[in-house]
Design an enzyme around this catalytic site. Sequence first.
Site, short mmCIF file in Angstrom:
data_model
loop_
_atom_site.label_atom_id
_atom_site.label_comp_id
_atom_site.label_asym_id
_atom_site.label_seq_id
_atom_site.Cartn_x
_atom_site.Cartn_y
_atom_site.Cartn_z
CD GLU A 1 62.24 81.01 87.72
OE1 GLU A 1 62.02 80.71 88.91
OE2 GLU A 1 62.69 80.21 86.88
CD GLU B 1 56.45 78.64 86.17
OE1 GLU B 1 57.46 79.18 86.66
OE2 GLU B 1 55.76 79.13 85.25
#
Length: 273
Positions: free
Chosen positions: A117, A137
């Site tokens: 990100e 994740e």
Amino acid sequence: MSKVVYEKRDSVAWITMNRPEVKNAVDVEMHEQLSAAFEDFRDDPQLRVAVLTGAGDTFTAGADLRTHAPEWQTVGPMVGRERLEDGLSGITRGPLARITKPIVASIDGWCLGHGIELAMACDLRIASDRAQFGTFEVRRGMHSADGGIVRLVNTCGVGFTMELVLTGEPVTADRAFAANMVNRVVSHEQLADATELLVQQILRCDQAAIESAKETVHEIIGRPLHDQLRVEAMWGYALCGGNITVESRSQQFFDKTDAGRAGETATPLTGGR
């Protein structure tokens, strides 16, 4: 010891995530320090480019689950709405995501989860050949919430994004380059010099022009073609008509003295101002 090292070298801000003992995992304190560094970069008129990197042999292993996971579990489903204008690490969402100055990610080793990100929130990404990327994740019962999926789809397409977010498997730097996830891949030994070269290539350009170009790219994403063309023309012609450096920089081109020329009239690349 600070969890973020923030250095100003001439007109370049060097921002280093500095928790090598935990692969530069981003805890709450590092998030706050990164946000403060990017805010200072945005507001300092002497700074033109920022470089984001990680200490040691890793860019970042992502959000530190020891600090963030308990927070996310206890605040309930409203946490998403409450954090809409407060992206993790500053630049992923909210006001700092709209910084008009260029930001470069220099990536070595693992770039995982929130690291993707962060990297995708930068404008250019240069990676060493030993870099690896993954959205692990999903193995922990979560997925990207700070622009990871959005920016991967916009930059790399649905197919590549689906592979990352549905398998939780890593990809190599070369695979990331083939998917347009990174702009350049160099050897580990060349990463520092190649990052500096990329910075100098940015610095030779006119600051108003590159900031306007960055804003134009962000403004046209998702619009219909007709609207995209109108936005580009509006911003581009406004820049040409209002930028006082156009004449002097054009004269350098006519005189064949502008920095970084190639061909028969090659000139050395130097940092522009």
